[in-house]
Motif scaffolding. Structure first.
Motif, short mmCIF file in Angstrom:
data_model
loop_
_atom_site.label_atom_id
_atom_site.label_comp_id
_atom_site.label_asym_id
_atom_site.label_seq_id
_atom_site.Cartn_x
_atom_site.Cartn_y
_atom_site.Cartn_z
N ALA A 151 0.84 -1.19 0.00
CA ALA A 151 0.00 0.00 0.00
C ALA A 151 0.88 1.25 0.00
O ALA A 151 1.94 1.28 0.62
CB ALA A 151 -0.90 -0.01 1.22
N LYS A 194 -2.34 -2.66 3.28
CA LYS A 194 -3.26 -1.56 3.55
C LYS A 194 -3.54 -1.41 5.04
O LYS A 194 -3.69 -0.30 5.55
CB LYS A 194 -4.57 -1.80 2.80
CG LYS A 194 -5.50 -0.61 2.78
CD LYS A 194 -6.72 -0.87 1.91
CE LYS A 194 -7.64 0.35 1.89
NZ LYS A 194 -8.84 0.10 1.03
N THR A 195 -3.58 -2.52 5.76
CA THR A 195 -3.86 -2.48 7.20
C THR A 195 -2.79 -1.67 7.93
O THR A 195 -3.09 -0.83 8.79
CB THR A 195 -3.93 -3.90 7.78
OG1 THR A 195 -4.96 -4.62 7.11
CG2 THR A 195 -4.21 -3.87 9.27
N MET A 219 -0.82 0.58 6.64
CA MET A 219 -0.88 1.98 6.24
C MET A 219 -2.02 2.71 6.94
O MET A 219 -1.86 3.84 7.40
CB MET A 219 -1.04 2.10 4.72
CG MET A 219 -0.91 3.54 4.23
SD MET A 219 -0.78 3.71 2.45
CE MET A 219 -2.48 3.44 1.98
N GLU A 220 -3.18 2.06 7.06
CA GLU A 220 -4.30 2.69 7.76
C GLU A 220 -3.97 2.94 9.22
O GLU A 220 -4.33 3.98 9.78
CB GLU A 220 -5.54 1.81 7.62
CG GLU A 220 -6.14 1.84 6.21
CD GLU A 220 -7.32 0.88 6.07
OE1 GLU A 220 -7.54 0.07 7.00
OE2 GLU A 220 -8.01 0.94 5.03
N ALA A 221 -3.25 1.99 9.83
CA ALA A 221 -2.84 2.16 11.23
C ALA A 221 -1.90 3.35 11.36
O ALA A 221 -1.96 4.12 12.34
CB ALA A 221 -2.18 0.89 11.74
N TYR A 222 -1.02 3.54 10.37
CA TYR A 222 -0.07 4.65 10.39
C TYR A 222 -0.81 5.99 10.32
O TYR A 222 -0.52 6.92 11.09
CB TYR A 222 0.90 4.53 9.22
CG TYR A 222 1.75 5.76 8.98
CD1 TYR A 222 2.78 6.09 9.85
CD2 TYR A 222 1.51 6.58 7.89
CE1 TYR A 222 3.55 7.23 9.64
CE2 TYR A 222 2.28 7.71 7.67
CZ TYR A 222 3.30 8.03 8.55
OH TYR A 222 4.07 9.16 8.33
N PHE A 223 -1.79 6.10 9.41
CA PHE A 223 -2.51 7.37 9.28
C PHE A 223 -3.42 7.63 10.47
O PHE A 223 -3.65 8.78 10.85
CB PHE A 223 -3.28 7.41 7.96
CG PHE A 223 -2.39 7.72 6.77
CD1 PHE A 223 -1.89 8.99 6.58
CD2 PHE A 223 -2.01 6.72 5.89
CE1 PHE A 223 -1.04 9.27 5.52
CE2 PHE A 223 -1.17 6.98 4.83
CZ PHE A 223 -0.68 8.27 4.64
N THR A 224 -3.93 6.57 11.07
CA THR A 224 -4.69 6.73 12.32
C THR A 224 -3.78 7.28 13.41
O THR A 224 -4.17 8.17 14.18
CB THR A 224 -5.29 5.38 12.77
OG1 THR A 224 -6.19 4.91 11.76
CG2 THR A 224 -6.03 5.52 14.08
N GLU A 245 -3.17 11.00 12.84
CA GLU A 245 -4.29 11.82 13.30
C GLU A 245 -4.28 11.97 14.81
O GLU A 245 -4.53 13.05 15.34
CB GLU A 245 -5.62 11.19 12.84
CG GLU A 245 -5.91 11.36 11.37
CD GLU A 245 -5.93 12.82 10.94
OE1 GLU A 245 -6.60 13.63 11.61
OE2 GLU A 245 -5.24 13.16 9.95
N LYS A 284 0.81 5.91 -0.54
CA LYS A 284 0.01 7.13 -0.62
C LYS A 284 0.96 8.32 -0.71
O LYS A 284 1.97 8.36 0.01
CB LYS A 284 -0.88 7.27 0.61
CG LYS A 284 -1.86 8.45 0.55
CD LYS A 284 -2.76 8.44 1.78
CE LYS A 284 -3.73 9.63 1.76
NZ LYS A 284 -4.65 9.59 0.60
#
Length: 596
Positions: free
Chosen positions: A140, A171-172, A174-179, A182, A142
């Motif tokens: 993943a 993707k999992t 990457m989503e954890a990283y962006f969470t 935030e 971005k």
């Protein structure tokens, strides 16, 4: 490179491939992996904006789906120069304009160094690698943001566009990283520092020079109290040293010229009328001063190990672009100490320092950490590192053995040692998984001899001690910045700037008198307690205390007064119910004393 760095480095090539498919005239410079991602610098008439990201990412997906192989090819210097002149580097082919930045890079590669290019599909680039085997191995990704940068960081060179991105295995992740990002924005120590009135900066004082407000000063003093108690129990002796020193001392230590760029410019003046001018420097490190203290007294082997500790103020001229809240500052107070010991005592002393780190981790709830063991590069002896190869090998082996025998989680990193010996940098992760470098533990086998430091051994001969430089809590500034983000400003009771707020339900005299009496009792026990006996409604009082992140709220109403009790609320936990007043006071005092 780590596996993740290799993946991100490969993704940078995919980014360049995609940009060239959209804008074939783009000229590329460097595209390395960096912390949490990668970037590529490029020159392009079109100004890339975030609105272009979706288009670029779509082309990147096509390259990844094509699963093109990363092919490594060794070339001669002449071949690489010819390819750059023909416009074949950092290009898809078919371009006749020279690859000007790649040509400059090739011409500055040292003689004898292997030169390689990497090819993925149509894209060919000058690169040392490594890369994943195929573009399809990139998980993943971005694109994240844009910046400007001068080529090679020199303002005399062209200004380039810098496109940042990040990549992960899936993707999992990457989503954890962006969470986490935030959450990190909410926990930003600069934001919370302003809201809680902990510290500030002022242009008239100067950039990178923090001013501690009363609540922030509480944090500073509590950390210093913890360190002093811990070090006293471990046999350290406290010292104090001035904030400036003559140039001659820093030349003796070797910090000049090694660290001249990190030191404030000298103050030059004549100490006597008509005499020669003398240069004084603001103290950038405590160690030379401590060496002078060791040498001020005749030492015997019976005096060793000698552990000298100081929360010494230091000043370092960080570049303005590198300053960042409390994390990168120009004035700092360091939890510093220097341990002078014999070779036989080294393992026990070095191990004890590491165990002190582990004790602190437990107190602050730091569950994830790693020790970065930095060694030297033999090719840079006499340049970046002191030229004593036998002592480098000996001390690196000693440190490595301590780490292995202690069972401590560590990684070995070449070419990052201090100039005078191997070192350990302590990496920790906050509660939300953000990584920080907070402390150091260093071996010094070179500088004590430069200062002529000796002790008289059992056989009556003069010997030079080893020195361990250690700072388990780093600096107040960086460590408090970490703690603010780690706790999101919700400090444990012992550390909270305002530990207790006593408040009343109403403002009748009996309630007010009881609240004042409780407040006075808490203060007499050294508890940081405040009082809210205003006529405001209790919900408003509680809301104010919650917003101020007061740890414990003690509420006194008519029923509490009749029962000899107080209602206890804890920040973030809500109402814990009514409890006997004496029991509450004792529990608070014990929890603070034990740093629970």
């Amino acid at each position: 490179m780590t596996e993740l760095e290799t993946l991100r480095h490969s993704c940078a090539h995919v980014l360049a491939t995609a940009i060239l498919k959209i804008w074939p005239e783009a000229q590329f410079a460097a595209g390395p992996p960096v912390e949490n991602g990668f970037y590529y610098d490029l020159e392009l008439p079109h100004r890339i904006t975030p609105e272009d990201f979706a288009r670029i990412e779509e082309e990147m997906k096509k390259e990844i789906k094509a699963n093109n192989r990363f092919e490594r090819i060794e070339v001669s210097r002449e071949e690489a120069i010819a390819m750059a002149e023909r416009g074949e580097l950092a290009a898809l082919g078919g371009r006749t304009e020279p690859s000007k930045f790649k040509l400059d890079i090739v011409q500055h590669i040292p003689d004898g160094e292997v030169i390689t290019i990497y090819r993925n599909g149509q894209f060919t680039d000058l690169c040392a690698g490594p890369h994943v085997s195929h573009t399809g191995r990139i998980g993943a990704f971005k694109l994240t943001n844009l910046a400007s940068a001068y080529y090679k960081g020199d303002e005399r060179n062209p200004q380039l566009q810098r496109v940042y991105g990040t990549a992960f295995k899936n993707k999992t992740e990457m989503e954890a990283y962006f969470t986490m990002l935030e959450e990190a924005k909410k926990r930003d120590h600069r934001k919370i520092g302003r809201e809680m009135e902990l510290f500030c900066f002022d242009e008239d004082v100067g950039p990178g020079l923090p001013l501690w407000l009363p609540k922030g000063t509480v944090l500073v003093e509590e950390l210093e109290r913890l360190a002093k108690e811990t070090e006293f129990a471990a046999g350290y002796q406290r010292v104090r040293t001035p904030h400036i020193a003559r140039e001659s001392m820093y030349k003796c230590s070797g910090h000049l010229p090694y660290y001249a760029d990190s030191m404030f410019p000298p103050m030059e003046f004549s100490e006597e009328e008509g005499g020669d001018s003398v240069k004084y420097y603001l103290k950038a490190m405590n160690c030379p001063h401590h060496h002078k203290l060791f040498g001020a007294v005749q030492r015997s082997y019976r005096d060793l190990p000698l552990r000298l500790a100081e929360y010494g103020a230091c000043y370092r001229y960080e570049q303005s672009g590198e300053l960042f809240g409390l994390m990168r500052v120009r004035s700092m107070q360091m939890n510093d100490a220097h341990i002078y010991c014999t070779e036989d005592q080294f393992e026990q002393e070095f191990r004890a320092v590491n165990e002190m780190y582990l004790k602190y981790f437990k107190i602050f709830g730091i569950d994830k950490y790693v020790m970065r063991f930095s060694t030297h590069d033999p090719a840079k002896l006499g340049q970046k590192f002191v030229d004593q190869p036998e002592l480098w090998k000996k001390t690196e082996d000693m440190v490595r053995n301590v780490l292995i025998r202690s069972g401590i989680n560590y990684v070995e990193v070449p070419n990052e040692a201090a100039f005078y010996g191997p070192k350990i940098d302590v990496q920790v992760w906050s509660a939300i998984g953000r990584e920080f470098t907070i402390a150091t533990n260093q071996v010094d086998f070179a500088v004590p001899a430069r200062f002529g430091l000796t002790y008289k051994d059992r056989d009556n001969t003069e010997k030079t001690p080893l020195c361990i430089h250690r700072a388990p809590l780093g600096t107040h500034e960086r460590f408090i910045g970490f703690l603010i983000e780690h706790y999101a400003g919700n400090f444990p009771l012992w550390l909270a700037p305002e530990q207790v707020r006593v408040m009343t339900i109403g403002d009748e005299d009996p309630l007010v008198d009881a609240a004042k009496d409780l407040h006075a009792e808490l203060r007499s026990l050294g508890i940081r307690a405040e009082l809210d006996i205003s006529s405001d409604k209790i919900n408003g009082k509680i809301q104010r205390a919650e917003q101020a992140k007061v740890h414990t709220m003690l509420v006194i109403g008519k029923r509490d007064l009749e029962a000899g009790a107080v209602s206890v609320r804890e920040h973030g936990k809500g109402n814990l119910g009514a409890k006997p007043r004496a029991e509450v006071v004792t529990a608070l005092a014990d929890a603070i004393k034990n740093r629970a």
